[in-house]
Design an enzyme around this catalytic site. Structure first.
Site, PDB file in Angstrom:
ATOM      1  N   ASP A  75       0.759  -1.305   0.103  1.00  0.00           N
ATOM      2  CA  ASP A  75       0.084   0.067   0.111  1.00  0.00           C
ATOM      3  C   ASP A  75       0.688   1.213  -0.059  1.00  0.00           C
ATOM      4  O   ASP A  75       1.884   1.346   0.438  1.00  0.00           O
ATOM      5  CB  ASP A  75      -0.953  -0.097   1.301  1.00  0.00           C
ATOM      6  N   GLY A  76       0.216   2.291  -0.433  1.00  0.00           N
ATOM      7  CA  GLY A  76       0.975   3.525  -0.492  1.00  0.00           C
ATOM      8  C   GLY A  76       1.559   4.110  -1.771  1.00  0.00           C
ATOM      9  O   GLY A  76       2.205   5.396  -1.793  1.00  0.00           O
ATOM     10  N   GLY A 119       0.086   5.372  -4.383  1.00  0.00           N
ATOM     11  CA  GLY A 119      -0.485   6.772  -4.708  1.00  0.00           C
ATOM     12  C   GLY A 119       0.161   8.048  -3.935  1.00  0.00           C
ATOM     13  O   GLY A 119       0.616   9.019  -4.406  1.00  0.00           O
ATOM     14  N   ARG A 120       0.419   7.849  -2.523  1.00  0.00           N
ATOM     15  CA  ARG A 120       0.839   8.686  -1.794  1.00  0.00           C
ATOM     16  C   ARG A 120       2.366   9.040  -2.174  1.00  0.00           C
ATOM     17  O   ARG A 120       2.835  10.205  -2.104  1.00  0.00           O
ATOM     18  CB  ARG A 120       0.795   8.389  -0.274  1.00  0.00           C
ATOM     19  N   ARG A 135      -0.077   9.337 -10.068  1.00  0.00           N
ATOM     20  CA  ARG A 135      -0.354   7.811  -9.141  1.00  0.00           C
ATOM     21  C   ARG A 135       0.378   6.802  -9.935  1.00  0.00           C
ATOM     22  O   ARG A 135       0.997   5.743  -9.465  1.00  0.00           O
ATOM     23  CB  ARG A 135      -1.721   7.611  -8.889  1.00  0.00           C
ATOM     24  N   SER A 149      -7.151  -5.904  -5.906  1.00  0.00           N
ATOM     25  CA  SER A 149      -8.322  -6.543  -4.956  1.00  0.00           C
ATOM     26  C   SER A 149      -9.570  -6.458  -5.958  1.00  0.00           C
ATOM     27  O   SER A 149      -9.674  -5.667  -7.059  1.00  0.00           O
ATOM     28  CB  SER A 149      -8.631  -5.429  -3.694  1.00  0.00           C
ATOM     29  N   ASN A 207     -10.574  -2.915  -6.293  1.00  0.00           N
ATOM     30  CA  ASN A 207      -9.790  -2.014  -7.441  1.00  0.00           C
ATOM     31  C   ASN A 207     -10.147  -1.731  -8.542  1.00  0.00           C
ATOM     32  O   ASN A 207      -9.830  -0.942  -9.275  1.00  0.00           O
ATOM     33  CB  ASN A 207      -8.304  -2.646  -7.382  1.00  0.00           C
ATOM     34  N   TRP A 208     -11.318  -2.558  -8.872  1.00  0.00           N
ATOM     35  CA  TRP A 208     -11.810  -2.309 -10.346  1.00  0.00           C
ATOM     36  C   TRP A 208     -12.433  -0.962 -10.384  1.00  0.00           C
ATOM     37  O   TRP A 208     -12.909  -0.493 -11.384  1.00  0.00           O
ATOM     38  CB  TRP A 208     -12.931  -3.556 -10.442  1.00  0.00           C
ATOM     39  N   ARG A 241     -11.659   1.694  -9.231  1.00  0.00           N
ATOM     40  CA  ARG A 241     -10.586   2.824  -9.536  1.00  0.00           C
ATOM     41  C   ARG A 241     -10.860   3.864 -11.013  1.00  0.00           C
ATOM     42  O   ARG A 241     -11.394   2.946 -11.927  1.00  0.00           O
ATOM     43  CB  ARG A 241      -9.229   2.580  -9.453  1.00  0.00           C
ATOM     44  N   ILE A 269      -6.767  -4.996   7.374  1.00  0.00           N
ATOM     45  CA  ILE A 269      -6.659  -6.107   6.604  1.00  0.00           C
ATOM     46  C   ILE A 269      -7.109  -6.026   5.274  1.00  0.00           C
ATOM     47  O   ILE A 269      -6.675  -6.603   4.337  1.00  0.00           O
ATOM     48  CB  ILE A 269      -7.236  -7.527   7.267  1.00  0.00           C
TER      49      ILE A 269
END
Ligand code: FPP
Length: 247
Positions: free
Chosen positions: A26-27, A29-30, A39, A71, A74-75, A77, A201
């Site tokens: 994760d992260g 994008g940030r 991104r 995930s 995520n579709w 997005r 999680i």
């Protein structure tokens, strides 16, 4: 160099290495936003870290590495970002195939891969097929994966078998459940790492992480390094795992 020597070289006890490591990457994008970048640049850098982690885990003698790459959620997005992630996945599969073969790594996926673009599905099947007999490590990519979907799928399968008279409800055990999850035949994760400071999680391996040791790091995935993984492994080796029992 053997994986044992490699672990010892990093100050790790080869006898107490996790057999299965799962990672929530994760992260991205940030990481990009902090640098005023798109991104997608974060995902690109993230894909480089994926390559590095696969190599490191193989070298350290980890048996299974499961990475949450995409995930079911995520579709949702933006189309351009989903497209960019699919492009990176395609690139990864094509560029890493030879490396997986060279390093004796078996490639596997978990999730609803039937939802992926046709050409990616074909490449996945090809890479799975060509690495099928490799036994140095399994790289398990979670693609279009959601743990609740996995559990519903398992329940539906058990219900169907029961209806068909193939399985009596009394005969349903933990093994029956495990045998109908995407991860059937694999040991459960011993260690779950999530980057970027989020303490969630997020619908990942809900059944399988029952006794996993959880590690959350502030580091954004594109900044995650081998050195930090080694630190986490050292911390893991100091933890006492009791599996609900007394020592
Ligand atoms: C989370 O970052 C990451 C993802 C949604 C996907 C992970 C993808 C990669 C590491 C790159 C491609 C992978 C492969 C296997 C080639 P985020 O976008 O949610 O970051 P944010 O929370 O900072 O916005």
């Amino acid at each position: 160099m053997s994986s044992e020597t490699s672990a010892i070289g990093h100050g790790l006890d080869p006898e107490r290495m996790p057999g299965h490591i799962a990672m929530i990457m994760d992260g991205n994008g940030r990481w990009a936003r902090k640098r005023m970048l798109n991104r997608v640049k974060g995902h690109e850098k993230g894909a480089d870290v994926v390559r590095e982690m696969v190599r490191t885990c193989r070298r350290l003698g980890i048996s299974v590495l499961t990475l949450f790459a995409f995930s079911t959620e995520n579709w949702g997005r933006p189309k351009a970002e989903v497209g960019a992630l699919m492009f990176l996945l395609r690139k990864f599969l094509m560029s890493e195939e030879a490396e997986l073969i060279r390093n004796n790594i078996r490639f596997n996926t978990i999730g609803q891969t039937e939802h992926l673009p046709e050409d990616i599905r074909q490449t996945i099947d090809l890479v799975k097929d060509r690495t099928r007999s490799n036994d140095g490590m399994t790289l398990n990519l979670a693609l279009s994966y959601g743990a609740r979907e996995e559990i519903v799928r398992m329940a539906r399968q058990i219900a169907l078998e029961s209806k068909a008279g193939l399985l009596s409800p009394d005969a349903v055990t933990e093994e029956t459940v495990e045998g109908r999850l995407y991860t059937r035949g694999m040991r459960d994760p011993d260690l779950l790492i999530r980057t970027s400071g989020e303490m969630r999680i997020s619908n990942f391996l809900l059944w399988q992480i029952a006794y996993a040791e959880l590690f959350f790091t502030q580091t954004l995935w594109p900044d995650f390094t081998e050195a930090e993984l080694i630190q986490i492994l050292k911390d893991f080796q100091r933890r006492e795992r009791r599996f609900g029992r007394v020592n």
